[in-house]
Design an enzyme around this catalytic site. Sequence first.
Site, PDB file in Angstrom:
ATOM      1  CB  SER A 143      18.661   9.326  38.082  1.00  0.00           C
ATOM      2  OG  SER A 143      18.295   8.097  38.624  1.00  0.00           O
ATOM      3  CB  ALA A 144      16.344   7.179  34.356  1.00  0.00           C
ATOM      4  CG  HIS A 149      20.760   6.984  42.365  1.00  0.00           C
ATOM      5  ND1 HIS A 149      20.403   8.170  42.973  1.00  0.00           N
ATOM      6  CD2 HIS A 149      20.081   6.944  41.190  1.00  0.00           C
ATOM      7  CE1 HIS A 149      19.530   8.804  42.204  1.00  0.00           C
ATOM      8  NE2 HIS A 149      19.332   8.088  41.116  1.00  0.00           N
ATOM      9  N   GLY A 170      14.026   8.609  36.864  1.00  0.00           N
ATOM     10  CA  GLY A 170      12.805   7.837  37.051  1.00  0.00           C
ATOM     11  C   GLY A 170      13.123   6.396  36.709  1.00  0.00           C
ATOM     12  CD  GLU A 188      21.582   9.682  45.886  1.00  0.00           C
ATOM     13  OE1 GLU A 188      21.114  10.668  46.452  1.00  0.00           O
ATOM     14  OE2 GLU A 188      20.919   8.920  45.157  1.00  0.00           O
TER      15      GLU A 188
END
Length: 242
Positions: A118-119, A155, A86, A190
Amino acid sequence: MNLLLLSNSTQYGRGYLAHALDTVTGFLPPKARLAFVPYALADHDTYTGRVRGALEGAGIGVRGVHEGDDPVAELAAADAVFIGGGNSFRLLSALYRTGLRDALIKAVGGGLPYMGASAGTNMAAPSLRTSNDMPIVQPPSFEALGLVPFQINPHYLDPDPASTHKGETREERLTEFLEENDVPVLGLREGSWLRVNGERAAVQGERAARLFTRDASPKELPVGSDVSELLSCEPRFDSPAR
């Protein structure tokens, strides 16, 4: 440290965590009670339900750290922790506010398995400075968890030579970072992830990673590459540009 750091939690055309499900379930202890940290998104209940739905078939019990009165106590009762993706700035701000930042550093340093996407993977680095996210809130500091001594860029996107877009490419932004800071940056495309087990670290998943270091051309790291030497680097932030 026992870390699984995913570039992304959702791969195009697949369900949540489906592209890495075997790796995730192999990483987590059998029938684990997993503490999920949902603070990178605004709707914590829906986010936690998504994770629960992806993992309950494997016998993993998922409980959001927000579902009790004390997020730190929820972490302490868990067999492993997962921090989802997020907005990295909102996430880190919440970790400071709830006391989870210090609790995570202590727990993971003591052996608690840590999974990020991700985050959540950004949190494992020393600083937010290589996040792709907009700073929608201002955390008390850019200092993240520092579970690894190098930066990660989830990413990661390769430059598109056919693009007419005139904004900076990801490569250019990371080069700018290295003009001001002397810290390796691991770009995770990714479908790729980093597995850290004690003093060993390796690139895994479906795609190669890319390593950025100061005064050197980016280096391709095929799946299976041993990057354990990164665990002994000494990051230097805000060093003068050369």
